[in-house]
Design a protein around this motif. Structure first.
Motif, mmCIF file in Angstrom:
data_model
loop_
_atom_site.group_PDB
_atom_site.id
_atom_site.type_symbol
_atom_site.label_atom_id
_atom_site.label_comp_id
_atom_site.label_asym_id
_atom_site.label_seq_id
_atom_site.Cartn_x
_atom_site.Cartn_y
_atom_site.Cartn_z
ATOM 1 N N PRO A 78 41.708 -19.428 -30.508
ATOM 2 C CA PRO A 78 42.312 -19.202 -29.195
ATOM 3 C C PRO A 78 42.092 -20.413 -28.293
ATOM 4 N N PRO A 79 42.776 -20.473 -27.142
ATOM 5 C CA PRO A 79 42.532 -21.573 -26.201
ATOM 6 C C PRO A 79 41.037 -21.686 -25.895
ATOM 7 N N MET A 80 40.572 -22.900 -25.780
ATOM 8 C CA MET A 80 39.134 -23.131 -25.617
ATOM 9 C C MET A 80 38.631 -22.721 -24.238
ATOM 10 N N GLY B 54 31.466 -30.317 -36.002
ATOM 11 C CA GLY B 54 32.236 -31.459 -36.505
ATOM 12 C C GLY B 54 33.329 -31.816 -35.521
ATOM 13 N N MET B 55 34.236 -30.876 -35.296
ATOM 14 C CA MET B 55 35.311 -31.166 -34.342
ATOM 15 C C MET B 55 34.774 -31.246 -32.920
ATOM 16 N N THR B 56 33.776 -30.443 -32.610
ATOM 17 C CA THR B 56 33.259 -30.423 -31.231
ATOM 18 C C THR B 56 32.776 -31.806 -30.803
ATOM 19 N N GLU B 57 31.914 -32.404 -31.615
ATOM 20 C CA GLU B 57 31.360 -33.721 -31.294
ATOM 21 C C GLU B 57 32.489 -34.757 -31.177
ATOM 22 N N ARG B 58 33.440 -34.637 -32.117
ATOM 23 C CA ARG B 58 34.554 -35.569 -32.148
ATOM 24 C C ARG B 58 35.441 -35.435 -30.905
ATOM 25 N N ALA B 59 35.736 -34.193 -30.533
ATOM 26 C CA ALA B 59 36.596 -33.956 -29.366
ATOM 27 C C ALA B 59 35.917 -34.448 -28.086
ATOM 28 N N ILE B 60 34.617 -34.173 -27.946
ATOM 29 C CA ILE B 60 33.910 -34.621 -26.737
ATOM 30 C C ILE B 60 33.834 -36.149 -26.723
ATOM 31 N N GLY B 61 33.602 -36.739 -27.876
ATOM 32 C CA GLY B 61 33.550 -38.200 -27.976
ATOM 33 C C GLY B 61 34.841 -38.830 -27.473
ATOM 34 N N ALA B 108 32.976 -37.602 -13.774
ATOM 35 C CA ALA B 108 32.285 -36.334 -14.061
ATOM 36 C C ALA B 108 33.268 -35.165 -13.961
ATOM 37 N N GLU B 109 34.144 -35.195 -12.960
ATOM 38 C CA GLU B 109 35.131 -34.117 -12.811
ATOM 39 C C GLU B 109 36.143 -34.122 -13.947
ATOM 40 N N PHE B 110 36.561 -35.309 -14.333
ATOM 41 C CA PHE B 110 37.489 -35.453 -15.455
ATOM 42 C C PHE B 110 36.852 -34.887 -16.729
ATOM 43 N N LEU B 111 35.605 -35.270 -16.985
ATOM 44 C CA LEU B 111 34.899 -34.775 -18.177
ATOM 45 C C LEU B 111 34.832 -33.246 -18.150
ATOM 46 N N MET B 112 34.512 -32.671 -17.003
ATOM 47 C CA MET B 112 34.417 -31.211 -16.904
ATOM 48 C C MET B 112 35.759 -30.534 -17.159
ATOM 49 N N ASP B 113 36.809 -31.058 -16.531
ATOM 50 C CA ASP B 113 38.132 -30.448 -16.711
ATOM 51 C C ASP B 113 38.546 -30.459 -18.184
ATOM 52 N N TYR B 114 38.311 -31.566 -18.853
ATOM 53 C CA TYR B 114 38.716 -31.661 -20.257
ATOM 54 C C TYR B 114 37.800 -30.873 -21.184
ATOM 55 N N LEU B 115 36.509 -30.848 -20.874
ATOM 56 C CA LEU B 115 35.584 -30.062 -21.707
ATOM 57 C C LEU B 115 35.953 -28.584 -21.685
ATOM 58 N N ALA B 119 37.651 -29.083 -25.562
ATOM 59 C CA ALA B 119 36.541 -29.115 -26.527
ATOM 60 C C ALA B 119 36.443 -27.714 -27.141
ATOM 61 N N PRO B 120 36.322 -27.635 -28.479
ATOM 62 C CA PRO B 120 36.410 -26.332 -29.150
ATOM 63 C C PRO B 120 35.173 -25.437 -28.984
ATOM 64 N N PHE B 121 35.086 -24.825 -27.808
ATOM 65 C CA PHE B 121 34.059 -23.816 -27.528
ATOM 66 C C PHE B 121 34.764 -22.531 -27.107
ATOM 67 N N TRP B 122 34.159 -21.409 -27.471
ATOM 68 C CA TRP B 122 34.692 -20.109 -27.057
ATOM 69 C C TRP B 122 33.536 -19.240 -26.593
ATOM 70 N N LYS B 123 33.736 -18.603 -25.430
ATOM 71 C CA LYS B 123 32.665 -17.780 -24.849
ATOM 72 C C LYS B 123 32.978 -16.297 -25.023
ATOM 73 N N LYS B 124 31.942 -15.555 -25.377
ATOM 74 C CA LYS B 124 32.080 -14.105 -25.481
ATOM 75 C C LYS B 124 31.033 -13.467 -24.582
#
Lengths: 83, 147
Positions: A78-80, B54-61, B108-115, B119-124
């Motif tokens: 899903p969207p991140m 793997g993808m997470t580190e790469r995407a943030i980089g 810092a704001e740019f990094l936050m907006d893109y993260l 960046a492939p994270f999902w919150k539950k």
């Protein structure tokens, strides 16, 4: 072509798998999705709304019309929601 | 530039001290900290964060590289946790160092907006009412257009 297919978050929960290796002749991500949906209801249901799904090929975010030439890993999620 | 994706908590002060140490050429250091917030129901027990190793580190980089290309940035630090956290726990931090504060704040704001949405994270969120995945918002996506 052998592909590792990965699922994350609610896609993982709906399909009931985090990862599987499949043999496919799909040329694009969209073709791969059609193949998966034809397999079983849980795949069909998970992929029913593509606007709610993102895809990465070999760990690069891409679109559903992306080609799978030489791809080794395709991930659906899903969207991140980081940060 | 440092990117760390980890399960363990981090010490904010120690991380910032070490990030700032010995910099005589940077006039500005900006930091942001993301904290687990109990806002939806008031009974959040656990926030579970999943990521794509793997993808997470790469995407943030890539996001950090993009920030470097856009602003005069001396250094950047991104720490993002995954796994189980409780209300008040720190999820992540971003720090930027630049010769001038305008660049440090903007990067810092740019990094936050893109993260938040690239960046492939999902919150539950797991509460007394059950478990639900946090949905991405249109605002998150719209935030990217200003860059």
């Amino acid at each position: 072509m052998k592909l590792d297919v990965l699922y994350f978050a609610w896609l993982r929960e709906r399909i009931g798998l985090s990862q599987e290796r499949i043999e496919t002749e799909a040329r694009t991500v969209a073709e791969l999705v059609s193949e998966l949906r034809a397999r079983e209801d849980r795949y069909d249901l998970a992929f029913s709304d593509l606007s709610a799904i993102r895809v990465a090929v070999d760990q690069d975010l891409t679109e559903f019309d992306a080609e799978l030439t030489d791809a080794r890993e395709v991930a659906f999620f899903p969207p991140m929601t980081g940060g | 530039m440092t990117v760390r994706v980890q399960q363990a908590p981090f010490a904010l002060g120690a991380e910032l001290d070490s990030f700032a140490a010995g910099r005589t050429d940077m006039g500005a250091i900006v930091s942001f900290t993301g904290v687990v917030r109990d806002v939806a129901t008031g009974d959040l027990d656990v926030m579970e964060i999943e990521h794509y190793p793997g993808m997470t580190e790469r995407a943030i980089g890539k996001i950090v590289d993009e920030a470097k290309a856009r602003w005069s940035l001396g250094d950047a630090l991104v720490i993002h946790r995954y796994g189980r956290m409780g209300p008040g726990d720190r999820i992540m931090m971003v720090a930027t160092a630049a010769p001038h504060r305008v660049d440090a704040f903007a990067a810092a704001e740019f990094l936050m907006d893109y993260l938040k949405s690239r960046a492939p994270f999902w919150k539950k969120e797991i509460s007394g009412a059950g478990a639900s995945w946090v949905a991405a918002t249109d605002e998150d996506e719209a935030a990217l257009t200003r860059w």
